[in-house]
Write a protein that holds these residues in place. Structure first.
Motif, short mmCIF file in Angstrom:
data_model
loop_
_atom_site.label_atom_id
_atom_site.label_comp_id
_atom_site.label_asym_id
_atom_site.label_seq_id
_atom_site.Cartn_x
_atom_site.Cartn_y
_atom_site.Cartn_z
N GLN A 12 0.83 -1.21 0.00
CA GLN A 12 0.00 0.00 0.00
C GLN A 12 0.87 1.26 0.00
O GLN A 12 0.59 2.22 -0.74
CB GLN A 12 -0.92 -0.01 1.22
CG GLN A 12 -1.97 -1.09 1.21
CD GLN A 12 -2.61 -1.30 2.58
OE1 GLN A 12 -2.41 -0.50 3.49
NE2 GLN A 12 -3.37 -2.37 2.75
N ASP A 13 1.92 1.24 0.81
CA ASP A 13 2.81 2.41 0.88
C ASP A 13 3.60 2.57 -0.42
O ASP A 13 3.79 3.69 -0.90
CB ASP A 13 3.77 2.28 2.07
CG ASP A 13 3.05 2.44 3.41
OD1 ASP A 13 1.94 3.00 3.43
OD2 ASP A 13 3.60 2.00 4.43
N ARG A 14 4.05 1.46 -0.98
CA ARG A 14 4.81 1.53 -2.23
C ARG A 14 4.00 2.16 -3.34
O ARG A 14 4.52 2.92 -4.16
CB ARG A 14 5.27 0.13 -2.63
CG ARG A 14 5.99 0.07 -3.97
CD ARG A 14 6.57 -1.31 -4.24
NE ARG A 14 7.34 -1.31 -5.47
CZ ARG A 14 8.14 -2.30 -5.85
NH1 ARG A 14 8.31 -3.36 -5.07
NH2 ARG A 14 8.79 -2.24 -6.99
N GLY A 16 1.22 4.07 -2.81
CA GLY A 16 0.58 5.29 -2.38
C GLY A 16 -0.92 5.18 -2.19
O GLY A 16 -1.66 6.15 -2.45
N ARG A 18 -2.38 3.83 0.85
CA ARG A 18 -2.70 3.49 2.24
C ARG A 18 -4.02 4.13 2.69
O ARG A 18 -4.83 3.48 3.35
CB ARG A 18 -1.57 3.90 3.17
CG ARG A 18 -1.86 3.58 4.63
CD ARG A 18 -0.78 4.09 5.57
NE ARG A 18 0.34 3.18 5.67
CZ ARG A 18 0.67 2.55 6.81
NH1 ARG A 18 -0.05 2.71 7.90
NH2 ARG A 18 1.70 1.74 6.84
#
Length: 295
Positions: A12-14, A16, A18
């Motif tokens: 999710q963070d990779r 964007g 989240r």
């Protein structure tokens, strides 16, 4: 335990997403709502995924029965009447109390699906699952099939086993518009749907398959599981003949420069069971969301 573990959060963070994942994740909980209970009781098909308690291999399988064979027996529990054929690789898991399982009830007639993950408990009539995660998914990539026929005299034939796909099995994979993907993580198991136009799953070799990961709900439950534990099981059902093709192995996700995702699956074992499922479905109407497969 929260909705997401470290594997899902990292993806999710990779990418964007989240914040979007957090929004979607608020709908996930242990409650089986009235509309979900009513949906379950209409279904003749339930998909299930788990790890074999003996060797840890992850498999996906299918159970069938007259509508009502799956039903909610409380706000956090479902009961399933019947079980798998004793030769099914998931039969030992379904006989083991406390097994983490993922289930998905999918209705091709309405293009609706519901996932329920939790802990399994054998019963006199089959098994029950105490729910930990219950949620619906959007109809994306589900092929619509208007109706089904129950073929009462269809019985499973002898299973064909191997460590790689035969030419006939490779042809079945190339023609598939749907498969189910079982994964696991430190706290549980999950089974998800994958769909597309025929050709969306490609064979690199008799021991390796690949498919694109189409955009979904941004939760990355399945890919998050694979990031933490690459064990996976695939189930390809033949919607006409009832034959099932079950694969166990390992899957990993590759990202290209543009952020597109491709999953590569390495085959460890293959089980093909002719006439395994007594359901004959009508021809598919492909989802309008399906991208054209690569040429």
């Amino acid at each position: 335990m929260g909705v997401y573990h470290a594997g899902s959060r990292a993806l999710q963070d990779r990418l964007g997403v989240r914040e979007r994942a957090d929004h979607v994740g608020r709908s996930i909980g242990p409650d089986i709502k009235t509309v979900a209970a009513a949906f379950l009781e209409l279904q003749p098909l339930l998909l299930i995924g788990a790890a074999d308690p003996a060797d840890g291999a992850v498999w996906a399988s299918a159970l069938t029965g007259p509508p009502g064979f799956v039903r909610a027996t409380g706000p956090h529990r479902i009961a399933v009447a019947g079980g798998l054929h004793p030769a099914d690789p998931l039969a030992p898991a379904l006989a083991t109390d406390g097994t983490p399982v993922g289930t998905i009830a999918l209705d091709p007639r309405t293009r609706r699906r519901m996932r329920l993950n939790g802990r399994l408990h054998p019963t006199d009539r089959g098994f029950a699952v105490d729910a930990e995660q219950v949620f619906a998914n959007c109809p994306k990539y589900i092929q619509r099939r208007e109706s089904y026929t129950w073929v009462a005299d269809r019985t499973p034939g002898p299973a064909v086993t191997g460590t790689e796909l035969t030419p006939g099995q490779l042809a079945s994979v190339a023609a598939a518009d749907t498969f189910f993907l079982a994964t696991v993580h430190g706290h549980g198991a999950d089974v998800s749907h994958r769909g597309g136009n025929p050709g969306f799953v490609r064979a690199v070799s008799p021991r390796e398959l690949t498919w694109p990961d189409y955009p979904g709900n941004a939760m990355f439950l399945t890919l998050g599981n694979l990031a933490a534990d690459p064990r996976a099981g695939l189930l390809f059902p033949d919607w006409t003949t009832g034959t099932t093709l079950q694969l166990t192995g390992e899957a990993r996700t590759a990202f290209d420069a543009g952020g597109e995702r491709t999953v590569r699956f390495t085959v460890h074992r293959v089980i093909e069971t002719p006439s395994a499922l007594p359901l004959r479905w009508s021809a598919p109407e492909y989802s309008p969301a399906n991208p054209e497969p690569p040429r």
